[in-house]
Design a protein around this motif. Sequence first.
Motif, PDB file in Angstrom:
ATOM      1  N   LEU A   1      36.595  10.450 -32.591  1.00  0.00           N
ATOM      2  CA  LEU A   1      36.696   8.850 -32.806  1.00  0.00           C
ATOM      3  C   LEU A   1      35.337   8.685 -33.767  1.00  0.00           C
ATOM      4  CD1 LEU A   1      36.718   8.189 -28.949  1.00  0.00           C
ATOM      5  CD2 LEU A   1      38.672   7.942 -30.529  1.00  0.00           C
ATOM      6  N   ASP A   2      35.656   7.771 -34.688  1.00  0.00           N
ATOM      7  CA  ASP A   2      34.749   7.655 -35.469  1.00  0.00           C
ATOM      8  C   ASP A   2      33.223   6.850 -35.070  1.00  0.00           C
ATOM      9  OD1 ASP A   2      36.094   8.566 -37.785  1.00  0.00           O
ATOM     10  OD2 ASP A   2      37.416   6.936 -37.239  1.00  0.00           O
ATOM     11  N   LEU A   3      33.821   5.791 -34.103  1.00  0.00           N
ATOM     12  CA  LEU A   3      32.586   5.015 -33.373  1.00  0.00           C
ATOM     13  C   LEU A   3      32.948   4.752 -31.952  1.00  0.00           C
ATOM     14  CD1 LEU A   3      30.003   3.278 -33.816  1.00  0.00           C
ATOM     15  CD2 LEU A   3      31.480   1.268 -34.385  1.00  0.00           C
ATOM     16  N   VAL A   4      32.062   5.116 -31.140  1.00  0.00           N
ATOM     17  CA  VAL A   4      31.940   4.809 -29.666  1.00  0.00           C
ATOM     18  C   VAL A   4      30.925   3.826 -29.393  1.00  0.00           C
ATOM     19  CG1 VAL A   4      32.036   5.658 -27.508  1.00  0.00           C
ATOM     20  CG2 VAL A   4      33.400   6.832 -29.342  1.00  0.00           C
ATOM     21  N   HIS A   5      31.343   2.593 -28.783  1.00  0.00           N
ATOM     22  CA  HIS A   5      30.147   1.679 -28.224  1.00  0.00           C
ATOM     23  C   HIS A   5      30.263   1.929 -26.921  1.00  0.00           C
ATOM     24  CE1 HIS A   5      31.092  -0.877 -31.921  1.00  0.00           C
ATOM     25  NE2 HIS A   5      30.096  -1.493 -31.634  1.00  0.00           N
ATOM     26  N   LEU A   6      28.926   2.265 -26.344  1.00  0.00           N
ATOM     27  CA  LEU A   6      28.591   1.978 -25.028  1.00  0.00           C
ATOM     28  C   LEU A   6      28.231   0.762 -24.683  1.00  0.00           C
ATOM     29  CD1 LEU A   6      27.485   3.266 -22.288  1.00  0.00           C
ATOM     30  CD2 LEU A   6      25.118   3.593 -23.522  1.00  0.00           C
ATOM     31  N   ARG A   7      29.162   0.498 -23.863  1.00  0.00           N
ATOM     32  CA  ARG A   7      29.095  -1.002 -23.008  1.00  0.00           C
ATOM     33  C   ARG A   7      28.243  -0.912 -21.899  1.00  0.00           C
ATOM     34  NH1 ARG A   7      34.546  -4.139 -21.414  1.00  0.00           N
ATOM     35  NH2 ARG A   7      33.708  -6.062 -21.507  1.00  0.00           N
ATOM     36  N   ARG A   8      27.171  -1.716 -21.926  1.00  0.00           N
ATOM     37  CA  ARG A   8      26.310  -1.536 -20.744  1.00  0.00           C
ATOM     38  C   ARG A   8      26.655  -2.815 -20.015  1.00  0.00           C
ATOM     39  NH1 ARG A   8      22.375   1.922 -19.312  1.00  0.00           N
ATOM     40  NH2 ARG A   8      21.276   0.233 -18.200  1.00  0.00           N
TER      41      ARG A   8
ATOM     42  N   GLN B   1      16.926  -3.014 -24.787  1.00  0.00           N
ATOM     43  CA  GLN B   1      17.823  -1.724 -24.804  1.00  0.00           C
ATOM     44  C   GLN B   1      17.848  -1.296 -26.179  1.00  0.00           C
ATOM     45  OE1 GLN B   1      20.870  -3.824 -22.292  1.00  0.00           O
ATOM     46  NE2 GLN B   1      20.086  -2.400 -20.642  1.00  0.00           N
ATOM     47  N   LEU B   2      18.190  -2.147 -27.094  1.00  0.00           N
ATOM     48  CA  LEU B   2      18.421  -1.609 -28.684  1.00  0.00           C
ATOM     49  C   LEU B   2      17.316  -1.016 -29.097  1.00  0.00           C
ATOM     50  CD1 LEU B   2      20.123  -1.288 -31.247  1.00  0.00           C
ATOM     51  CD2 LEU B   2      19.518  -3.986 -31.570  1.00  0.00           C
ATOM     52  N   GLU B   3      15.970  -1.584 -28.882  1.00  0.00           N
ATOM     53  CA  GLU B   3      14.991  -0.815 -29.672  1.00  0.00           C
ATOM     54  C   GLU B   3      14.761   0.440 -28.886  1.00  0.00           C
ATOM     55  OE1 GLU B   3      12.321  -4.941 -30.706  1.00  0.00           O
ATOM     56  OE2 GLU B   3      12.266  -4.096 -28.728  1.00  0.00           O
ATOM     57  N   ARG B   4      14.966   0.404 -27.483  1.00  0.00           N
ATOM     58  CA  ARG B   4      14.707   1.684 -27.006  1.00  0.00           C
ATOM     59  C   ARG B   4      15.628   2.981 -27.429  1.00  0.00           C
ATOM     60  NH1 ARG B   4      15.560   2.200 -20.392  1.00  0.00           N
ATOM     61  NH2 ARG B   4      15.655   4.666 -20.259  1.00  0.00           N
ATOM     62  N   ALA B   5      16.993   2.499 -27.794  1.00  0.00           N
ATOM     63  CA  ALA B   5      17.981   3.205 -28.207  1.00  0.00           C
ATOM     64  C   ALA B   5      17.932   3.680 -29.593  1.00  0.00           C
ATOM     65  CB  ALA B   5      19.432   2.826 -28.165  1.00  0.00           C
ATOM     66  N   LEU B   6      17.133   3.214 -30.390  1.00  0.00           N
ATOM     67  CA  LEU B   6      16.994   3.425 -31.691  1.00  0.00           C
ATOM     68  C   LEU B   6      16.942   4.887 -32.287  1.00  0.00           C
ATOM     69  CD1 LEU B   6      15.311   0.369 -33.210  1.00  0.00           C
ATOM     70  CD2 LEU B   6      17.587   0.954 -33.391  1.00  0.00           C
ATOM     71  N   PRO B   7      16.129   5.560 -31.452  1.00  0.00           N
ATOM     72  CA  PRO B   7      15.727   7.166 -31.779  1.00  0.00           C
ATOM     73  C   PRO B   7      17.155   8.032 -31.472  1.00  0.00           C
ATOM     74  CG  PRO B   7      13.903   6.336 -30.542  1.00  0.00           C
ATOM     75  CD  PRO B   7      15.034   5.165 -30.330  1.00  0.00           C
ATOM     76  N   ALA B   8      18.029   7.471 -31.093  1.00  0.00           N
ATOM     77  CA  ALA B   8      19.371   7.955 -30.828  1.00  0.00           C
ATOM     78  C   ALA B   8      20.399   8.028 -32.087  1.00  0.00           C
ATOM     79  CB  ALA B   8      20.189   7.794 -29.627  1.00  0.00           C
TER      80      ALA B   8
ATOM     81  N   SER C   1      20.535  -5.849 -24.389  1.00  0.00           N
ATOM     82  CA  SER C   1      19.249  -6.514 -24.667  1.00  0.00           C
ATOM     83  C   SER C   1      18.575  -6.233 -26.037  1.00  0.00           C
ATOM     84  CB  SER C   1      18.417  -6.676 -23.452  1.00  0.00           C
ATOM     85  OG  SER C   1      17.592  -5.351 -23.255  1.00  0.00           O
ATOM     86  N   LEU C   2      17.545  -6.857 -26.310  1.00  0.00           N
ATOM     87  CA  LEU C   2      16.793  -6.315 -27.618  1.00  0.00           C
ATOM     88  C   LEU C   2      16.111  -5.349 -27.064  1.00  0.00           C
ATOM     89  CD1 LEU C   2      15.871  -6.744 -30.397  1.00  0.00           C
ATOM     90  CD2 LEU C   2      13.960  -8.175 -29.525  1.00  0.00           C
TER      91      LEU C   2
ATOM     92  N   LEU D   1      27.963 -21.353 -30.678  1.00  0.00           N
ATOM     93  CA  LEU D   1      27.451 -22.057 -29.430  1.00  0.00           C
ATOM     94  C   LEU D   1      26.614 -21.218 -28.876  1.00  0.00           C
ATOM     95  CD1 LEU D   1      30.962 -23.238 -28.012  1.00  0.00           C
ATOM     96  CD2 LEU D   1      29.053 -24.297 -29.353  1.00  0.00           C
ATOM     97  N   ASP D   2      26.333 -19.826 -29.007  1.00  0.00           N
ATOM     98  CA  ASP D   2      25.434 -18.975 -28.356  1.00  0.00           C
ATOM     99  C   ASP D   2      25.066 -18.099 -29.250  1.00  0.00           C
ATOM    100  OD1 ASP D   2      24.261 -16.969 -26.405  1.00  0.00           O
ATOM    101  OD2 ASP D   2      26.099 -17.075 -25.286  1.00  0.00           O
ATOM    102  N   ARG D   3      23.549 -18.439 -29.441  1.00  0.00           N
ATOM    103  CA  ARG D   3      22.863 -17.455 -30.616  1.00  0.00           C
ATOM    104  C   ARG D   3      21.728 -16.686 -29.806  1.00  0.00           C
ATOM    105  NH1 ARG D   3      23.937 -18.737 -36.130  1.00  0.00           N
ATOM    106  NH2 ARG D   3      25.833 -19.659 -36.162  1.00  0.00           N
ATOM    107  N   THR D   4      21.852 -16.563 -28.589  1.00  0.00           N
ATOM    108  CA  THR D   4      21.016 -15.748 -27.724  1.00  0.00           C
ATOM    109  C   THR D   4      20.701 -14.399 -28.253  1.00  0.00           C
ATOM    110  OG1 THR D   4      21.961 -16.703 -25.754  1.00  0.00           O
ATOM    111  CG2 THR D   4      20.556 -14.710 -25.268  1.00  0.00           C
ATOM    112  N   HIS D   5      21.705 -13.802 -28.954  1.00  0.00           N
ATOM    113  CA  HIS D   5      21.285 -12.398 -29.262  1.00  0.00           C
ATOM    114  C   HIS D   5      20.882 -12.500 -30.787  1.00  0.00           C
ATOM    115  CE1 HIS D   5      22.255 -10.947 -25.558  1.00  0.00           C
ATOM    116  NE2 HIS D   5      23.347 -11.405 -25.560  1.00  0.00           N
ATOM    117  N   GLU D   6      20.609 -13.466 -31.354  1.00  0.00           N
ATOM    118  CA  GLU D   6      19.854 -13.485 -32.999  1.00  0.00           C
ATOM    119  C   GLU D   6      18.983 -12.624 -33.086  1.00  0.00           C
ATOM    120  OE1 GLU D   6      20.003 -15.581 -36.524  1.00  0.00           O
ATOM    121  OE2 GLU D   6      21.114 -16.294 -34.861  1.00  0.00           O
ATOM    122  N   PRO D   7      18.025 -12.139 -32.421  1.00  0.00           N
ATOM    123  CA  PRO D   7      16.800 -11.179 -32.770  1.00  0.00           C
ATOM    124  C   PRO D   7      17.658  -9.735 -32.642  1.00  0.00           C
ATOM    125  CG  PRO D   7      16.101 -12.445 -30.757  1.00  0.00           C
ATOM    126  CD  PRO D   7      17.676 -12.948 -31.128  1.00  0.00           C
TER     127      PRO D   7
END
Length: 166
Positions: A54-61, A107-114, A104-105, A126-132
């Motif tokens: 699989l070329d890309l696997v998303h982990l869905r939290r 979680q993404l920051e924590r996961a970057l080393p992976a 969340s931001l 309508l929903d820009r909550t995750h702009e960061p």
Amino acid sequence: MARAFGSHRDEVVFTTKVGARPVPGAVPMTAAQRPDELRQAVEANLRSLGTDRLDLVHLRRMDMPPGLVITDPQQLVDLDDQLAALEALRESGTIGAIGLSHVSLAQLERALPAGISAVSNIYNLLDRTHEPLLRLAETGAMVWAPYFPLGAEAGPGCRASRTRPR
């Protein structure tokens, strides 16, 4: 899928998502967050797609709104444990890259080393909550794949459905 792509497999990017599983006759899906469940989902995806990688696997939290409320304590899994399972699959060549979905931001920051290659969160007019997260993905050269990009009805209890204009 193997029949559909045949000899063109190297021209197609197979992207899947793990971390939840459908429950027949029920909505929404149920959490499948444990590392062994993530591996099993990857193996099931390989079989159903008729491929060896699989070329890309998303982990869905599944631990933040509008996701499920996790009531099974066995499904409250540390992100590092999940990433370790996906990193092992990447090192073995089973998956090519790791993405995150519904994070969340922090979680993404924590996961970057992976070595995160992609992020998929709710994001629309309508929903820009995750702009960061989008900004961080841009600076880290990650793919940003929004879901509900048009602010579509997402089902009961989903923030996108509550913010949709009437």
